[in-house]
Design an enzyme around this catalytic site. Structure first.
Site, PDB file in Angstrom:
ATOM      1  N   ASP A 196     -70.825  -5.847 -58.778  1.00 46.11           N
ATOM      2  CA  ASP A 196     -70.922  -6.083 -60.232  1.00 46.11           C
ATOM      3  C   ASP A 196     -71.171  -7.548 -60.565  1.00 46.11           C
ATOM      4  OD1 ASP A 196     -68.351  -6.732 -59.433  1.00 46.11           O
ATOM      5  OD2 ASP A 196     -67.314  -5.617 -61.010  1.00 46.11           O
ATOM      6  N   SER A 223     -68.499  -1.925 -56.670  1.00 44.18           N
ATOM      7  CA  SER A 223     -67.807  -3.212 -56.822  1.00 44.18           C
ATOM      8  C   SER A 223     -66.556  -3.357 -55.967  1.00 44.18           C
ATOM      9  CB  SER A 223     -67.514  -3.434 -58.298  1.00 44.18           C
ATOM     10  OG  SER A 223     -68.727  -3.350 -58.993  1.00 44.18           O
ATOM     11  N   ARG A 233     -62.944  -3.497 -47.273  1.00 41.99           N
ATOM     12  CA  ARG A 233     -61.640  -2.948 -47.673  1.00 41.99           C
ATOM     13  C   ARG A 233     -61.738  -2.500 -49.118  1.00 41.99           C
ATOM     14  NH1 ARG A 233     -60.719  -8.447 -46.620  1.00 41.99           N
ATOM     15  NH2 ARG A 233     -61.487  -9.600 -48.395  1.00 41.99           N
TER      16      ARG A 233
END
Ligand code: GLC
Length: 500
Positions: A233, A180, A195
């Site tokens: 997620d 996630s 990132r």
């Protein structure tokens, strides 16, 4: 550190020693120079105007948000990346079989075995493993090695040699990897980490394909699994919630991080025109909306406390929307306000405040506890301040803290409503209405969070805002991941868009 923060508690004794806080005092004693009720009410007024969002401002944010989402669908490299997930359309409910899921997304690592039984039914067996700070910030390859080791332990535990376990010896299982963090995907079993977010910072990982890294770790241990899908997620939540409630069109996570996914028409995703996917198809989009307004800071109402949270984070400038909303930051925002008033000599004069001066010492869970304190004396708040921070409080101060928690929590929920409204507006769901699957600690545990989101939607859309209803989502990272692994297996076996 400003000297005033310690108030008279840091007065030096003639010997040069500093006095210590007197923990044995009670709030009834009048000898500490506490702020008066009127002072606290005056201060509250100031914070009210800084943290309150008017309906008009919310509509402006929603419009800007909508433009940003549209832009992200057309071009790669946008701040809100609107990531194509290669999850095509909704599940039928008939997906069946055993699937493994590994979920890496926050505090814990979770490994699950999910048995999809068809007709929207499933069974799940899971184990959680705690991640250390060292693992979150150490070497990325080691982090994935750890994930593989946990999976190995889980498989071994559930595969006794006599064949009576959940997994049969020799059985190879498809694995969905819920990771996630924002990953640019070229196909469903690939994802280049754009990132780290939510305070993670393992090095040697940003810019690399995390699915390939995890696969390398799995191969080292010769595990009988095939990494079939890399999943966010939110995407898992979208699919799992739709599996049990087909009115679900959008999924949102309000937890340590904050993000949304929804189902988009491929004809609208201009940047994947070259992939030869039929325009009439549908694909889930992982918005990564936590990045909205990053760097530019043009649209969101940031207070000076938000700016400090941002500047002192490991990723200044980034995840601007998330930093106003998610559970990782709300406690810190409130703590910064308290510390400001302590510096100004309004709060805690004569007490030792070093505990509350520590960054991130004020958990977001305290905000929910403070807001839901049922007692007139606000005993829960007495407990939080005395137990965790060795600080005494008066009733007026406690009422102030509770009101402050309400301001910070309410702003988070109303901003969340803007994000949902932007997707609803973009997709034209307002008239027919839709369900929004929501998950995460903030949504599940913060009292009134959901009500405030709904109230926010009505402020933006008027009465029709009632057509948009959030509900507690199904376990996206476990069940959702398994359904997606199943959908992908079926799709690839049929040769449908087998290249992505
Ligand atoms: C952060 C992550 C995002 C995730 C969200 C909720 O925003 O970047 O991928 O969906 O947290 O966990």
């Amino acid at each position: 550190m400003p000297a005033s923060r310690r108030g008279s508690g840091s007065q030096n004794l003639p010997t040069g020693q500093t006095t210590l806080a007197m923990h044995t005092r009670t709030q009834d004693e009048e000898d500490l120079p506490h702020a008066t009720k009127k002072t606290m009410v005056d201060h509250l007024r100031k914070y009210e105007s800084a943290f309150t969002l008017t309906p008009q401002r919310m509509r402006m944010i929603t419009e800007a948000f909508k433009d940003t989402l549209e832009h992200g669908l057309k071009e790669y490299g946008q701040i809100v990346p609107m990531i194509p997930t290669y999850v095509f359309g909704w599940p039928t409910g008939e997906e069946k079989g055993d699937f493994l899921a590994v979920d890496l997304g926050g505090t814990n690592l979770r490994v699950c075995l999910v048995t999809l039984q068809g007709e929207g039914k499933f069974e799940i067996t899971q184990t959680k493993y705690r991640l250390t700070e060292e693992q979150k910030h150490g070497d990325g390859e080691k982090l994935f090695d750890f994930c593989a080791e946990c999976l190995q332990t889980f498989i071994n535990t559930n595969t006794p040699e006599d064949g009576t376990g959940l997994i049969k010896p020799g059985q190879e299982l498809a694995l969905g990897f819920t990771f996630s963090y924002p990953c640019a995907q070229e196909r469903i079993d690939h994802g280049q980490l754009i990132r780290w977010t939510k305070g993670f910072g393992a090095h040697n990982t940003e810019g690399r394909d995390v699915a390939a890294m995890f696969r390398t770790s799995l191969e080292k241990l010769h595990l009988p699994v095939k990494l079939t899908a890399l999943i966010n997620d939110t995407t898992g939540t979208l699919i799992a919630s739709h599996y049990v409630n087909p009115r679900t069109k959008i999924a949102v996570i309000f937890g340590t991080g904050c993000n949304a996914a929804y189902m988009e028409n491929v004809s609208e995703i201009g940047k994947i025109d070259n992939l030869g996917i039929e325009k009439s198809a549908q694909m889930a989009i992982n918005c990564e909306w936590g990045a909205f307004d990053s760097f530019q800071h043009e649209h969101l109402p940031r207070t000076k406390y938000d700016q400090i949270v941002d500047e002192t984070s490991n990723k200044p400038g980034e995840q601007a929307f998330e930093k106003l909303i998610s559970g990782r930051y709300l406690g810190e925002i409130l703590r910064l306000v308290i510390c400001e008033l302590t510096d100004e000599g309004v709060l805690f004069l004569g007490q030792n405040t070093y505990k509350i001066e520590k960054a991130y010492s004020f958990d977001t869970a305290f905000l929910s506890l403070m807001e839901s304190d049922p007692t007139e004396e606000l005993l829960m708040i007495i407990g939080i301040f005395s137990h965790f921070f060795a600080l005494e409080t008066t009733l007026a101060e406690r009422q102030f803290f509770r009101a402050l928690a309400r301001l910070v929590g309410r702003r988070a929920a109303r901003l969340s409503a803007c994000g949902i409204a932007a997707i609803v507006g973009k997709m034209g769901y307002l008239e027919e209405g839709c369900a929004v699957g929501a998950d995460g600690s903030l949504y599940n545990k913060y009292p009134k969070f959901a009500d405030r989101v709904h109230e926010g939607l009505q402020d933006i859309f008027g009465d029709k805002g009632r057509n948009i209803v959030t509900h507690h989502a199904e376990d996206g990272s476990g069940v959702g991941s398994a359904i997606i692994a199943a959908m992908t297996k079926i799709r690839k076996e049929k040769g449908i868009y087998a290249h992505v």
